[in-house]
Design a protein around this motif. Structure first.
Motif, mmCIF file in Angstrom:
data_model
loop_
_atom_site.group_PDB
_atom_site.id
_atom_site.type_symbol
_atom_site.label_atom_id
_atom_site.label_comp_id
_atom_site.label_asym_id
_atom_site.label_seq_id
_atom_site.Cartn_x
_atom_site.Cartn_y
_atom_site.Cartn_z
ATOM 1 N N ASN A 157 0.817 -1.221 0.000
ATOM 2 C CA ASN A 157 0.000 0.000 0.000
ATOM 3 C C ASN A 157 0.850 1.271 0.000
ATOM 4 O O ASN A 157 0.482 2.288 0.599
ATOM 5 N N HIS A 158 2.008 1.187 -0.672
ATOM 6 C CA HIS A 158 2.861 2.364 -0.851
ATOM 7 C C HIS A 158 3.373 2.905 0.478
ATOM 8 O O HIS A 158 3.478 4.116 0.694
ATOM 9 N N THR A 159 3.739 2.015 1.388
ATOM 10 C CA THR A 159 4.215 2.408 2.704
ATOM 11 C C THR A 159 5.738 2.355 2.776
ATOM 12 O O THR A 159 6.407 1.765 1.932
ATOM 13 N N ASP A 160 6.267 2.992 3.818
ATOM 14 C CA ASP A 160 7.697 2.951 4.103
ATOM 15 C C ASP A 160 7.896 3.140 5.600
ATOM 16 O O ASP A 160 6.926 3.123 6.370
ATOM 17 N N SER A 163 5.793 5.663 7.388
ATOM 18 C CA SER A 163 4.408 5.224 7.578
ATOM 19 C C SER A 163 4.230 4.562 8.932
ATOM 20 O O SER A 163 3.192 4.702 9.589
ATOM 21 N N VAL A 164 5.261 3.825 9.375
ATOM 22 C CA VAL A 164 5.195 3.135 10.663
ATOM 23 C C VAL A 164 5.205 4.151 11.802
ATOM 24 O O VAL A 164 4.394 4.068 12.737
ATOM 25 N N ALA A 167 1.953 5.919 11.945
ATOM 26 C CA ALA A 167 0.868 5.047 12.392
ATOM 27 C C ALA A 167 0.731 5.072 13.908
ATOM 28 O O ALA A 167 -0.386 4.951 14.444
ATOM 29 N N ILE A 184 0.863 -2.507 9.143
ATOM 30 C CA ILE A 184 1.797 -1.569 8.512
ATOM 31 C C ILE A 184 3.228 -1.924 8.905
ATOM 32 O O ILE A 184 4.134 -1.956 8.069
ATOM 33 N N ALA A 188 5.819 -2.688 5.731
ATOM 34 C CA ALA A 188 6.371 -1.423 5.220
ATOM 35 C C ALA A 188 7.811 -1.548 4.735
ATOM 36 O O ALA A 188 8.252 -0.763 3.890
ATOM 37 N N ARG A 308 8.408 12.050 -1.363
ATOM 38 C CA ARG A 308 8.213 11.976 0.080
ATOM 39 C C ARG A 308 9.439 12.531 0.816
ATOM 40 O O ARG A 308 10.538 12.443 0.282
#
Length: 558
Positions: A157-160, A163-164, A167, A184, A188, A308
């Motif tokens: 889902n395009h996370t990295d 993102s963690v 979250a 996630i 990620a 990003r």
């Protein structure tokens, strides 16, 4: 060119009975009679399996070794340390992160200086690896090439990694449950490579390529790819070419080369850490560079990349459309880069870019000059009564350009994080996190955990954060770091009290504490310097020797 001329530093092991012991030691690691007549190429590897940024670098070091050997050299691989910022963020362990830059530089200088390598390849993955490697190579000033370990692929889902962190804040706000946070966390980070946005690792890799110290394309390759292996083999061979041409780091790392690096960092919307690291790298080669140079270059260079953390795209998506080479060609054709700068190819930057094709017409990652993300630099150098020696902000414009609010003062990152999560921090606050500077921390920790918590809590447009620490390349929001002088040295940030009004203006480039000079003087007289947090070991040594953030936080100033 004769072998003797190429073997400038390792030649003593070849001739003389007195060097029999040296030859015997090298025979034990695989040298033959023929190898003693070849230039020795040291391969500085930052391999470690404690972080995905570096877990694949031994394979890359082997490829560079093979490239050097095939080109007529004799390679030897050695390791430096590395740390993981992503693991250490938000903990006391982060105090060692910036310190690791100096340790990496020291270790490369120490090993290569002792062993007498004629040339070097250094391979870096995580944030401090890049400037640490370059500083080590520059101190020795022997023909050298830097190789970037490459970027990670996006998570599910395009996370990295950011993102963690965000979250966690979203969970505190009630927008994510624990199961969603765990999902996630589990997806990620899909494999090897450095953090996937235009965070510090990708920023510094791009800056080093723009400076000419890595081969064309090295900064924009996926960590696990044939292109990256080819880059490593070519780097090993390139050292032999540099030896033949007698081209060394100080021939490449000129004032104009640093201007090129700053220009590319701005165009990419890169990390504030680039300011700190470029100042340090310039100091190593005695190139005059100051915070004001970022101001002047920033007036004429726009932000063109929608990457990003403040933008939409990841580095792997920029890789897919051609990396940074087409961007550099755009900048050079606009008169924003010095095309006559020498590079590790032995050619000029303009010669390297001559055959580069433009980006595909249907891409929207890199904007045209008439449609920039921001018309001038996002890296703002602020001055005022809170930062007489300067501070560094990353303002893309999405956060606004002006913030005025009441100070909420914290003496550590942990204290601030607790108050963000429990709801104490509210809209209109300016968080002041102090005693986190190079000396005071010591180590100038990144504030990715609190900035991510702010974003996750939905306060990104409603609070500001200022600190004498620094920020991760993944941080975004209205944030100002590198405040100098730092609190531990009695800088004005040490005198701020809860409820004081602080105004930040990213157009006028000012940061002002609304307190009279008389009141500040009263507070200054009452201020008591804190005792050192560490009295023995590496952090104590660092605190005693490190310079101000405004000069790059280096430990070897004369």
């Amino acid at each position: 060119m004769t072998d003797d001329k190429r073997r400038r530093y390792s030649a003593p092991v070849v001739d003389g009975v007195g060097k029999s012991a040296s030859r015997a030691m090298l025979r034990a690691v695989g040298f033959t009679d023929e190898d003693f007549r070849k230039p020795q190429v040291g391969i500085a590897s930052t391999w470690s399996n404690l972080t995905p940024c570096n877990m694949h670098i031994h394979e890359l070091a082997e490829a560079s070794s093979a490239g050097a050997d095939a080109a007529g050299g004799k390679s030897l691989i050695f390791n430096t340390i590395t740390v993981s910022d992503g693991i250490a963020n938000g903990t006391l362990g982060m105090k060692y992160s910036l310190v690791s830059r100096e340790v990496i530089a020291d270790s490369i200088e120490t090993v290569a200086g002792c062993e007498g390598f004629d040339g070097l390849v250094a391979i870096g993955g995580c944030d401090k690896n890049m400037p640490g490697c370059i500083m080590g190579l520059a101190r020795l000033n022997r023909p050298s090439v830097f190789v970037y370990g490459g970027t990670i692929l996006p998570g599910e889902n395009h996370t990295d990694i950011v993102s963690v962190f965000e979250a966690v804040g979203a969970h505190a706000r009630g927008d994510l449950d624990l199961i969603e946070v765990k999902q996630i966390e589990e997806t990620a980070i899909p494999g090897p490579g450095s953090c996937g946005g235009m965070y510090t690792a990708n920023t510094m890799a791009s800056a080093i390529e723009a400076m000419g110290m890595s081969l064309p394309g090295s900064s924009a390759q996926n960590a696990v790819s044939n292109n990256k292996l080819d880059d490593c083999r070519a780097a090993g061979a390139a050292v032999l070419n540099l030896l033949d041409k007698d081209i060394k780091p100080r021939d490449i790392m000129t004032r104009e080369a640093f201007e090129n690096a700053i220009t590319v960092v701005i165009a990419l919307g890169g990390s504030t850490n680039a300011v700190l690291h470029l100042l340090a790298m310039a100091s190593t080669v005695d190139v005059e560079l100051s915070l004001e140079d970022f101001v002047e270059i920033g007036k004429r260079v726009p932000v063109l990349a929608d990457l990003r953390p403040s933008g939409h795209y990841m580095m792997s998506e920029l890789v897919a459309i051609g990396g940074i080479q087409p961007l550099m060609k755009m900048l050079m054709e606009r008169g924003l880069l010095h095309g006559d700068c020498l590079t590790v190819t032995g050619k000029t930057l303009a010669e390297n870019l001559a055959e580069v094709e433009p980006y595909p017409e249907d891409q929207d990652i890199i904007r045209a000059f008439d449609n920039p993300v921001k018309a001038d630099s996002h890296l703002r150098i602020l001055h005022g009564n809170l930062a007489p020696e300067g501070a560094v902000a990353k303002i893309t414009g999405k956060e606004g350009t002006h913030f005025s609010g009441r100070a909420r003062v914290f003496h550590s990152e942990e204290e601030a994080q607790e108050r963000i999560i429990d709801g104490t921090v509210v809209a209109g606050d300016v968080l002041v996190i102090r005693y986190e500077g190079p000396k005071g921390g010591p180590g100038m920790r990144e504030m990715l955990t609190p900035t991510s918590a702010i974003m996750g809590k939905g306060l990104g447009n409603d609070v500001a954060l200022i600190t004498d620490g620094r920020f991760s390349g993944g941080s975004h929001g209205f944030v100002v770091g590198h405040i100098s002088p730092e609190a531990a040295e009695g800088g004005p940030i040490a005198l701020v009290e809860d409820g004081d009004t602080i105004t930040i203006d990213a157009v006028a480039n000012t940061m002002v504490l609304d307190v009279s000079d008389d009141e500040l003087e009263r507070r200054r007289k009452a201020w008591v310097a804190p005792q050192p947090r560490f009295t023995r070991g590496v952090l104590a040594k660092y605190a005693r020797t490190v310079s101000s953030a405004s000069t790059g936080a280096v430990t070897d100033l004369p």
